[in-house]
Design a protein around this motif. Sequence first.
Motif, PDB file in Angstrom:
ATOM      1  N   ASN A  73      -3.781  -3.011 -22.374  1.00 52.29           N
ATOM      2  CA  ASN A  73      -3.288  -4.371 -22.178  1.00 52.29           C
ATOM      3  C   ASN A  73      -2.722  -4.661 -20.798  1.00 52.29           C
ATOM      4  OD1 ASN A  73      -3.753  -5.048 -24.981  1.00 52.29           O
ATOM      5  ND2 ASN A  73      -2.035  -3.698 -25.417  1.00 52.29           N
ATOM      6  N   SER A  74      -2.263  -3.639 -20.100  1.00 51.65           N
ATOM      7  CA  SER A  74      -1.655  -3.858 -18.791  1.00 51.65           C
ATOM      8  C   SER A  74      -1.903  -2.655 -17.899  1.00 51.65           C
ATOM      9  CB  SER A  74      -0.158  -4.129 -18.928  1.00 51.65           C
ATOM     10  OG  SER A  74       0.481  -3.039 -19.551  1.00 51.65           O
ATOM     11  N   ALA A  75      -1.805  -2.906 -16.595  1.00 55.14           N
ATOM     12  CA  ALA A  75      -2.027  -1.827 -15.636  1.00 55.14           C
ATOM     13  C   ALA A  75      -1.246  -2.114 -14.361  1.00 55.14           C
ATOM     14  CB  ALA A  75      -3.515  -1.699 -15.315  1.00 55.14           C
ATOM     15  N   ALA A  76      -0.879  -1.055 -13.691  1.00 56.87           N
ATOM     16  CA  ALA A  76      -0.246  -1.154 -12.380  1.00 56.87           C
ATOM     17  C   ALA A  76      -1.173  -0.493 -11.374  1.00 56.87           C
ATOM     18  CB  ALA A  76       1.107  -0.460 -12.384  1.00 56.87           C
ATOM     19  N   ILE A  77      -1.357  -1.162 -10.238  1.00 58.69           N
ATOM     20  CA  ILE A  77      -2.161  -0.604  -9.164  1.00 58.69           C
ATOM     21  C   ILE A  77      -1.278  -0.476  -7.924  1.00 58.69           C
ATOM     22  CG2 ILE A  77      -4.381  -1.423 -10.013  1.00 58.69           C
ATOM     23  CD1 ILE A  77      -4.219  -3.760  -8.090  1.00 58.69           C
ATOM     24  N   VAL A  78      -1.503   0.575  -7.180  1.00 55.78           N
ATOM     25  CA  VAL A  78      -0.771   0.819  -5.945  1.00 55.78           C
ATOM     26  C   VAL A  78      -1.814   1.084  -4.866  1.00 55.78           C
ATOM     27  CG1 VAL A  78       0.965   2.234  -4.792  1.00 55.78           C
ATOM     28  CG2 VAL A  78       1.128   1.835  -7.271  1.00 55.78           C
ATOM     29  N   TYR A  79      -1.651   0.429  -3.724  1.00 51.73           N
ATOM     30  CA  TYR A  79      -2.636   0.537  -2.659  1.00 51.73           C
ATOM     31  C   TYR A  79      -1.952   0.508  -1.299  1.00 51.73           C
ATOM     32  CZ  TYR A  79      -1.872  -4.490  -2.705  1.00 51.73           C
ATOM     33  OH  TYR A  79      -1.284  -5.726  -2.690  1.00 51.73           O
ATOM     34  N   THR A  80      -2.701   0.912  -0.281  1.00 50.70           N
ATOM     35  CA  THR A  80      -2.278   0.780   1.101  1.00 50.70           C
ATOM     36  C   THR A  80      -3.459   0.246   1.893  1.00 50.70           C
ATOM     37  OG1 THR A  80      -1.296   1.890   3.015  1.00 50.70           O
ATOM     38  CG2 THR A  80      -2.812   3.190   1.681  1.00 50.70           C
TER      39      THR A  80
END
Length: 122
Positions: A73-80
């Motif tokens: 149902n949900s997700a966290a993404i981390v990027y640079t």
Amino acid sequence: MTTTGSAAGVAETYVRAWLGGDVEKAMGLIADDIVCQAPSGPVRGADAYRQFLAPFAGMLISGELLGVFGDDNSAAIVYTVDLPFAKDFRGAEYLTVEDGRITHAVSIFDRAPMMQAAGGQD
């Protein structure tokens, strides 16, 4: 386009698309009635979201997905990303997915480099 699968899978496809400059593919995963809570204020609807995402994606020199964490149902993404005015510019998003589309996004990044590049104050 309707994508099936977990929120984490949708989130990964979405972020890899815009990191690669494919805004159309990324927008294919955005619900028409998306609400995004951005540092600059709320963004409502797919058209407004495109105006939020496309200029940013168009400035990318390079980008790297650091991680995707989520469930169905949900997700966290981390990027640079590297931008003309900022190297190693980091961001994160918390995404809610319904029926294979992103319906809500909380976008987290430091606006100071953008404001400084535009000649404003942070």
